[in-house]
Structures are given as C-alpha cells and as structure tokens.
Write a protein that holds these residues in place. Structure first.
Motif, PDB file in Angstrom:
ATOM      1  N   VAL A  39      -2.059   8.992  14.330  1.00 12.42           N
ATOM      2  CA  VAL A  39      -1.277   8.993  13.089  1.00 12.42           C
ATOM      3  C   VAL A  39      -2.205   9.077  11.877  1.00 12.42           C
ATOM      4  CG1 VAL A  39       0.288   7.645  11.627  1.00 12.42           C
ATOM      5  CG2 VAL A  39       0.680   7.760  14.101  1.00 12.42           C
ATOM      6  N   HIS A  40      -3.257   8.260  11.897  1.00 14.03           N
ATOM      7  CA  HIS A  40      -4.199   8.244  10.775  1.00 14.03           C
ATOM      8  C   HIS A  40      -4.854   9.606  10.565  1.00 14.03           C
ATOM      9  CE1 HIS A  40      -7.715   7.537   8.343  1.00 14.03           C
ATOM     10  NE2 HIS A  40      -8.494   7.852   9.364  1.00 14.03           N
ATOM     11  N   PHE A  41      -5.384  10.207  11.646  1.00 13.90           N
ATOM     12  CA  PHE A  41      -6.081  11.486  11.505  1.00 13.90           C
ATOM     13  C   PHE A  41      -5.127  12.579  11.021  1.00 13.90           C
ATOM     14  CE2 PHE A  41      -9.293   9.948  14.843  1.00 13.90           C
ATOM     15  CZ  PHE A  41     -10.197   9.567  13.865  1.00 13.90           C
ATOM     16  N   THR A  42      -3.878  12.521  11.477  1.00 14.27           N
ATOM     17  CA  THR A  42      -2.896  13.521  11.056  1.00 14.27           C
ATOM     18  C   THR A  42      -2.582  13.381   9.573  1.00 14.27           C
ATOM     19  OG1 THR A  42      -1.895  13.526  13.269  1.00 14.27           O
ATOM     20  CG2 THR A  42      -0.593  14.466  11.489  1.00 14.27           C
ATOM     21  N   LEU A  43      -2.269  12.167   9.148  1.00 15.91           N
ATOM     22  CA  LEU A  43      -1.952  11.941   7.737  1.00 15.91           C
ATOM     23  C   LEU A  43      -3.149  12.249   6.846  1.00 15.91           C
ATOM     24  CD1 LEU A  43       0.103   8.615   7.958  1.00 15.91           C
ATOM     25  CD2 LEU A  43       0.981  10.940   7.656  1.00 15.91           C
ATOM     26  N   LYS A 264      -1.743  -1.016  10.456  1.00 17.22           N
ATOM     27  CA  LYS A 264      -3.140  -1.318  10.114  1.00 17.22           C
ATOM     28  C   LYS A 264      -3.938  -0.049   9.796  1.00 17.22           C
ATOM     29  CE  LYS A 264      -3.392  -5.646  12.747  1.00 17.22           C
ATOM     30  NZ  LYS A 264      -1.948  -5.714  13.053  1.00 17.22           N
ATOM     31  N   LEU A 265      -3.320   0.837   9.005  1.00 16.55           N
ATOM     32  CA  LEU A 265      -4.002   2.055   8.572  1.00 16.55           C
ATOM     33  C   LEU A 265      -4.802   1.729   7.313  1.00 16.55           C
ATOM     34  CD1 LEU A 265      -1.143   4.664   9.149  1.00 16.55           C
ATOM     35  CD2 LEU A 265      -2.947   3.953  10.725  1.00 16.55           C
ATOM     36  N   ASN A 266      -5.845   0.927   7.519  1.00 21.47           N
ATOM     37  CA  ASN A 266      -6.590   0.367   6.386  1.00 21.47           C
ATOM     38  C   ASN A 266      -7.322   1.420   5.566  1.00 21.47           C
ATOM     39  OD1 ASN A 266      -5.798  -2.275   7.044  1.00 21.47           O
ATOM     40  ND2 ASN A 266      -7.461  -2.470   8.531  1.00 21.47           N
ATOM     41  N   TYR A 267      -7.740   2.489   6.204  1.00 19.94           N
ATOM     42  CA  TYR A 267      -8.440   3.541   5.472  1.00 19.94           C
ATOM     43  C   TYR A 267      -7.531   4.107   4.384  1.00 19.94           C
ATOM     44  CZ  TYR A 267     -10.982   7.843   4.491  1.00 19.94           C
ATOM     45  OH  TYR A 267     -11.648   8.860   3.857  1.00 19.94           O
ATOM     46  N   ILE A 268      -6.275   4.292   4.708  1.00 25.14           N
ATOM     47  CA  ILE A 268      -5.319   4.797   3.725  1.00 25.14           C
ATOM     48  C   ILE A 268      -5.062   3.742   2.651  1.00 25.14           C
ATOM     49  CG2 ILE A 268      -2.922   5.541   3.379  1.00 25.14           C
ATOM     50  CD1 ILE A 268      -3.031   6.803   6.165  1.00 25.14           C
ATOM     51  N   LEU A 269      -4.857   2.503   3.085  1.00 28.94           N
ATOM     52  CA  LEU A 269      -4.574   1.423   2.135  1.00 28.94           C
ATOM     53  C   LEU A 269      -5.722   1.221   1.156  1.00 28.94           C
ATOM     54  CD1 LEU A 269      -2.960  -1.093   4.639  1.00 28.94           C
ATOM     55  CD2 LEU A 269      -1.767   0.186   2.841  1.00 28.94           C
ATOM     56  N   ASN A 270      -6.947   1.394   1.623  1.00 32.14           N
ATOM     57  CA  ASN A 270      -8.106   1.227   0.754  1.00 32.14           C
ATOM     58  C   ASN A 270      -8.223   2.336  -0.286  1.00 32.14           C
ATOM     59  OD1 ASN A 270      -8.869  -1.102   2.094  1.00 32.14           O
ATOM     60  ND2 ASN A 270     -10.280  -0.041   3.477  1.00 32.14           N
ATOM     61  N   LYS A 271      -7.541   3.451  -0.022  1.00 30.73           N
ATOM     62  CA  LYS A 271      -7.578   4.579  -0.962  1.00 30.73           C
ATOM     63  C   LYS A 271      -6.180   4.900  -1.486  1.00 30.73           C
ATOM     64  CE  LYS A 271     -11.776   6.755   0.746  1.00 30.73           C
ATOM     65  NZ  LYS A 271     -12.467   8.035   0.992  1.00 30.73           N
ATOM     66  N   LYS A 272      -5.341   3.880  -1.581  1.00 33.01           N
ATOM     67  CA  LYS A 272      -3.936   4.103  -1.914  1.00 33.01           C
ATOM     68  C   LYS A 272      -3.744   4.746  -3.284  1.00 33.01           C
ATOM     69  CE  LYS A 272      -3.178  -0.698  -3.396  1.00 33.01           C
ATOM     70  NZ  LYS A 272      -2.395  -1.928  -3.095  1.00 33.01           N
ATOM     71  N   ASP A 273      -4.637   4.471  -4.233  1.00 29.82           N
ATOM     72  CA  ASP A 273      -4.488   5.085  -5.559  1.00 29.82           C
ATOM     73  C   ASP A 273      -4.662   6.595  -5.474  1.00 29.82           C
ATOM     74  OD1 ASP A 273      -4.063   2.613  -6.654  1.00 29.82           O
ATOM     75  OD2 ASP A 273      -6.116   2.358  -7.398  1.00 29.82           O
ATOM     76  N   SER A 274      -5.646   7.035  -4.688  1.00 26.53           N
ATOM     77  CA  SER A 274      -5.868   8.477  -4.514  1.00 26.53           C
ATOM     78  C   SER A 274      -4.687   9.121  -3.804  1.00 26.53           C
ATOM     79  CB  SER A 274      -7.152   8.724  -3.708  1.00 26.53           C
ATOM     80  OG  SER A 274      -8.278   8.227  -4.385  1.00 26.53           O
ATOM     81  N   TRP A 275      -4.142   8.423  -2.825  1.00 25.71           N
ATOM     82  CA  TRP A 275      -2.991   8.954  -2.097  1.00 25.71           C
ATOM     83  C   TRP A 275      -1.770   9.027  -3.006  1.00 25.71           C
ATOM     84  CZ3 TRP A 275      -2.025   9.889   3.374  1.00 25.71           C
ATOM     85  CH2 TRP A 275      -3.214   9.983   4.114  1.00 25.71           C
ATOM     86  N   HIS A 276      -1.559   8.017  -3.801  1.00 26.61           N
ATOM     87  CA  HIS A 276      -0.419   8.021  -4.716  1.00 26.61           C
ATOM     88  C   HIS A 276      -0.527   9.176  -5.702  1.00 26.61           C
ATOM     89  CE1 HIS A 276       2.108   6.805  -8.153  1.00 26.61           C
ATOM     90  NE2 HIS A 276       2.866   6.244  -7.225  1.00 26.61           N
ATOM     91  N   SER A 277      -1.729   9.389  -6.240  1.00 22.43           N
ATOM     92  CA  SER A 277      -1.943  10.483  -7.193  1.00 22.43           C
ATOM     93  C   SER A 277      -1.678  11.836  -6.541  1.00 22.43           C
ATOM     94  CB  SER A 277      -3.379  10.446  -7.729  1.00 22.43           C
ATOM     95  OG  SER A 277      -3.616   9.269  -8.452  1.00 22.43           O
TER      96      SER A 277
END
Length: 290
Positions: A39-43, A264-277
């Motif tokens: 899931v993480h690698f796909t997203l 526990k997709l922490n890599y995404i959560l740690n970069k949530k601002d970039s993802w939101h943008s």
C-alpha cells in the motif's frame, strides 16, 4: 487543464514485487508487513507522479471488472493473453488502495467488455487539455500526440511527438502500430506474420512487397486486437466509462490520515504537509475547471 492517467494494474504489480523484495530483505514472513509495504509503495508512487506533473485531476484505470463481462478480444482470438500468470497476489490490496485513492479525490475507472487500455484511449479523446499516461506498457505509444505524453516510470522518460522517432525508430504512431501488427506481441500471446523480420518490414514500409491473403488476414486480426480505439464500437461501454468519470467522489484528508495511522504508514504521516499540498492543490484546481 492537465489530466494524469495512471495504469493501476501496471503500478500495483510493480509495487507488489518491490514490497515482496523488501519483506524478503527483512527476513520476515508477516503478511501484514507485506500488505502495508505494498500500500505504501503504491501510494508513494502516485504521490511522486502528482508532484512531478501537478495535474488538475488524476484518474486511475484498472483491468478489474466489478460488472463482469468477458473480454471481447478474447472472443476474437481465444489465445489472447493466454500466457498471463494466474497469480492474484499483486491484487490482494486493491480495495484498500482504491479507498485511499478515493480519499485523495482520485477516481478509479473499470472496464466491462474491454480493458484498461481502452479506458485510457477513451480518456485521451474525451478530456480536453493535456494528458499524461503513466505506464511501462508500450501499447500506449499509439496514443502519443501533441496533447498526450507517455511517461515510463521505470526509465523515467517522457515519450512525446518530439522524441517519438528516436524512441521507437518509427516516423509516426500509425507506422508504429502497423509494425506491431506485422510482428505480433509475445506478452499478449498474439503471434505475428512468420519470417517477418527487420529487413522484410523495411521493404513492406517502402511498398516493395505486398502481403499475401493469409498475411493480410493476420495483420487485420492483430490490428483489431492491438488498436485502442475499439471502445468507439461499443456505445454502452463508452457510456459506462463516462458515467464512472462523472461520478462525484468524497475526498477526506482527515479520514486519509486516520487510515494511514491505522496502517502505520509513518513515512506518509511524516510528510503529510507535502501530501496535502500535492493532492488538495489538485482538488482546488479541479474545482476551477469543473
């Protein structure tokens, strides 16, 4: 307006084997770890494409058929894709991935009688503005034009009219498709014309030789199988795609983060601002053009 079109089946197969290798390196047999990595690698791949191209909207196309009908190409040629693996493991997270995509306002579209490739062709014709197709499938080269770019995520290359001759060795998309019809496609289990190598192809292109009746029959069969404008002969199929395209999604950043936390997709959560943008700027742009 720019539309990003992702070949989802192609994507999830690549990310599944990346996830599988990662789990193997960690010497684990935990299926949850494999699922979460997949899931993480796909997203993350989708995020990278959206960040690179900054589209107005993103659409994922699938070969999965919720409203199943037999592939019409299979009725035309029984052996079509008969060499494909029956392993469904790469699809084990389809529903989870589609849910995440929906929360990011990414539409998923499915075929009924045809295939994902036909949906991509339909979208390239139906939608205004520029389109970027993300896939390693060379069949999409036939769609390249002034408004359509094919991005190969393995080679990190854009294929456009400007470099089409350099990439394919062919002067245009029609010639590229003609040659494919002559030679067939082993990956689709579709044979070409026997003993039609490079020399003979060049002679045919220069009109120095003419196909026999039997060769012409193979050529025309292959054109029907390989051409991506088949959807135009299926008004119901075309409308099926259009209805899915126009279905309103319900994006939710809050729920997206909750789903990331639960997995526990922490890599995404740690970069949530970039993802939101990346994704919610896309949503704002889409509202301006809708």
């Amino acid at each position: 307006m720019k539309t990003l079109i992702i070949d989802s089946n192609n994507l999830i197969h690549r990310t599944y084997w990346t996830a599988k290798n990662q789990v193997r390196r960690l010497k684990s047999d935990d299926p949850t770890m494999l699922s979460n990595f997949h899931v993480h690698f796909t997203l993350n791949a989708v995020f990278s494409y959206v960040s690179k191209y900054k589209p107005t909207r993103t659409i994922c196309v699938w070969d999965e058929k919720p409203d199943y009908m037999q592939n019409d190409r299979k009725t035309q040629f029984e052996d079509y894709k008969g060499n494909r693996s029956a392993d469904t493991s790469p699809h084990m997270n389809n529903e989870v991935i589609k849910k995440f995509l929906s929360l990011l306002n990414i539409v998923s579209i499915f075929p009924r009688q045809l295939e994902a490739d036909d949906i991509v062709s339909f979208l390239c014709s139906e939608l205004s503005g520029s389109k970027v197709i993300v896939s390693v499938d060379k069949d999409f080269l036939q769609l390249v034009d002034k408004d359509v770019t094919l991005f190969n995520p393995i080679k990190k290359e854009d294929y456009t009219p400007a470099n089409f001759v350099e990439v394919t060795g062919m002067p245009d998309t029609r010639t590229w498709l003609d040659v494919k019809c002559l030679t067939g496609d082993k990956s689709d289990n579709v044979p070409g014309i026997e003993k039609f190598g490079k020399v003979k192809i060049q002679k045919w292109l220069r009109n120095e030789i003419v196909l026999t009746d039997q060769e012409r029959e193979i050529f025309e069969r292959n054109r029907k199988l390989f051409s991506l404008d088949a959807y135009k002969n299926y008004s119901d199929e075309e409308e099926y795609y259009r209805n899915q395209l126009n279905t309103k999604s319900e994006p939710s950043w809050k729920q997206f983060l909750e789903e990331c936390e639960s997995r526990k997709l922490n890599y995404i959560l740690n970069k949530k601002d970039s993802w939101h943008s990346a994704f919610f700027l896309q949503n704002k742009l889409q509202s301006l053009f809708s």
